[in-house]
Write a protein that holds these residues in place. Structure first.
Motif, PDB file in Angstrom:
ATOM      1  N   HIS A  19       1.231  -1.416  -0.195  1.00  0.00           N
ATOM      2  CA  HIS A  19      -0.271  -0.195   0.267  1.00  0.00           C
ATOM      3  C   HIS A  19       1.183   1.301  -0.067  1.00  0.00           C
ATOM      4  CE1 HIS A  19      -3.364  -1.857   1.249  1.00  0.00           C
ATOM      5  NE2 HIS A  19      -3.155  -2.890   1.130  1.00  0.00           N
ATOM      6  N   ILE A  48      -2.115   4.249 -13.160  1.00  0.00           N
ATOM      7  CA  ILE A  48      -3.516   4.168 -13.409  1.00  0.00           C
ATOM      8  C   ILE A  48      -3.986   5.810 -12.498  1.00  0.00           C
ATOM      9  CG2 ILE A  48      -3.414   3.609 -10.558  1.00  0.00           C
ATOM     10  CD1 ILE A  48      -5.996   1.660 -10.941  1.00  0.00           C
ATOM     11  N   ASN A  54     -13.125   4.432  -6.377  1.00  0.00           N
ATOM     12  CA  ASN A  54     -11.311   3.207  -6.744  1.00  0.00           C
ATOM     13  C   ASN A  54     -11.569   2.629  -7.703  1.00  0.00           C
ATOM     14  OD1 ASN A  54     -11.539   4.119  -3.857  1.00  0.00           O
ATOM     15  ND2 ASN A  54     -12.363   2.282  -3.016  1.00  0.00           N
ATOM     16  N   VAL A  55     -10.318   2.565  -7.922  1.00  0.00           N
ATOM     17  CA  VAL A  55     -10.288   2.064  -9.332  1.00  0.00           C
ATOM     18  C   VAL A  55      -9.335   0.663  -9.358  1.00  0.00           C
ATOM     19  CG1 VAL A  55      -9.363   2.612 -11.622  1.00  0.00           C
ATOM     20  CG2 VAL A  55     -10.538   4.477 -10.279  1.00  0.00           C
ATOM     21  N   ASN A  56     -10.141   0.199 -10.755  1.00  0.00           N
ATOM     22  CA  ASN A  56      -8.897  -1.013 -10.790  1.00  0.00           C
ATOM     23  C   ASN A  56      -8.502  -1.244 -12.039  1.00  0.00           C
ATOM     24  OD1 ASN A  56      -8.829  -2.574  -7.813  1.00  0.00           O
ATOM     25  ND2 ASN A  56     -11.506  -2.485  -8.067  1.00  0.00           N
ATOM     26  N   ASN A  57      -7.331  -2.038 -12.625  1.00  0.00           N
ATOM     27  CA  ASN A  57      -6.395  -2.130 -13.815  1.00  0.00           C
ATOM     28  C   ASN A  57      -5.603  -3.588 -13.165  1.00  0.00           C
ATOM     29  OD1 ASN A  57      -4.172  -0.846 -13.405  1.00  0.00           O
ATOM     30  ND2 ASN A  57      -4.363   0.769 -14.360  1.00  0.00           N
ATOM     31  N   SER A  61      -4.609  -1.220  -8.110  1.00  0.00           N
ATOM     32  CA  SER A  61      -6.221  -0.473  -7.773  1.00  0.00           C
ATOM     33  C   SER A  61      -5.215   0.348  -6.909  1.00  0.00           C
ATOM     34  CB  SER A  61      -6.528  -1.890  -6.547  1.00  0.00           C
ATOM     35  OG  SER A  61      -7.092  -2.477  -7.345  1.00  0.00           O
ATOM     36  N   ALA A  63      -6.720   3.428  -4.706  1.00  0.00           N
ATOM     37  CA  ALA A  63      -8.206   3.703  -3.108  1.00  0.00           C
ATOM     38  C   ALA A  63      -8.211   5.220  -2.782  1.00  0.00           C
ATOM     39  CB  ALA A  63      -7.732   2.917  -2.270  1.00  0.00           C
ATOM     40  N   HIS A  76      -1.878  -5.722  -5.213  1.00  0.00           N
ATOM     41  CA  HIS A  76      -1.710  -6.428  -4.453  1.00  0.00           C
ATOM     42  C   HIS A  76      -1.315  -8.160  -3.952  1.00  0.00           C
ATOM     43  CE1 HIS A  76      -6.052  -5.311  -4.888  1.00  0.00           C
ATOM     44  NE2 HIS A  76      -6.142  -4.865  -6.319  1.00  0.00           N
TER      45      HIS A  76
END
Lengths: 111, 118
Positions: A19, A48, A54-57, A61, A63, A76
């Motif tokens: 993180h 990103i 929040n966005v994920n690709n 991610s 936040a 992750h």
């Protein structure tokens, strides 16, 4: 220009989540939060970006805090190839403001 | 996706000579390009903002006569380091934004040019 604050360095074990925090308390309402990373001896690459949600690709991610004054990039499952300097930078969707980078966070992955 | 091609990737030159670095957007039009320099273990330092068809905007402390920027077309910007000296040795990086795409001003960077002045 919105000022960003990131930890100078972080370490993580391989295959564990990472993180990476960023404070951008002076961000304007139209600025997207972008993250880029720079591997050694290379130009930065896009990771990103997001505005409020929040966005994920496939890479990560993002936040974003409800007040948008901070965000966290989440890797992750860190691999050795994720060792890089990570930069967050607010970028407006309008105009051609100058884009200055902060010091970024140097991420070290421990095998 | 958007690609920015930067050449040369590395160059070694003698003190007093001039070096030109090219930055091309390959599949999009870049009305604005940014030039950065980076010293070892440091962050990217913005040198100038290059706008197609107009003069570049230089950051404070960056000599415009030393670092000549030309942005004559929507796909090409060049940085010329004139009368280079050893202290100009650095990693130079260009970037551009595809304002016409849906990428919300995502920056695309060149691979960088490492200049060594002997």
């Amino acid at each position: 220009d919105a000022k960003t604050t990131q930890p100078n360095s972080m370490e993580s074990n391989e295959e564990e989540p990472v993180h990476l925090p960023c404070n951008h308390s002076t961000i304007s309402g139209t600025d997207y939060i972008h993250w880029y990373r720079q591997l050694p001896s290379q130009g930065p690459e896009y990771v990103i970006h997001g505005l409020t949600s929040n966005v994920n690709n496939r890479m990560a991610s993002l936040a974003i805090a409800e007040d948008r004054k901070s965000s966290t990039l989440i890797l992750h499952r860190a691999t050795l190839r994720d060792a890089a300097v990570y930069y967050c930078i607010p970028i407006s969707n309008f105009g051609n403001e100058k884009l200055t980078f902060g010091t970024g966070t140097r991420l070290t992955i421990i095998p | 996706g958007a690609v920015v091609s930067q050449h040369p990737s590395w160059v070694i030159c003698k003190s007093g000579t001039s070096v030109k670095i090219e930055c091309r957007s390959l599949d999009f039009q870049a009305t604005t390009m940014f030039w950065y320099r980076q010293f070892p273990k440091q962050s990217l330092m913005l040198m100038a903002t290059s706008n197609e068809g107009s003069k570049a905007t230089y950051e404070q402390g960056v000599e415009k006569d030393k670092f000549l920027i030309n942005h004559a077309s929507l796909t090409l910007s060049t940085l010329t380091v004139t009368s280079a000296h050893p202290e100009d040795s650095s990693f130079y990086i260009c970037s551009a934004r595809d304002l016409g795409g849906s990428g919300a001003n995502v920056l695309t960077f060149g691979a960088g040019s490492r200049l060594t002045v002997l």
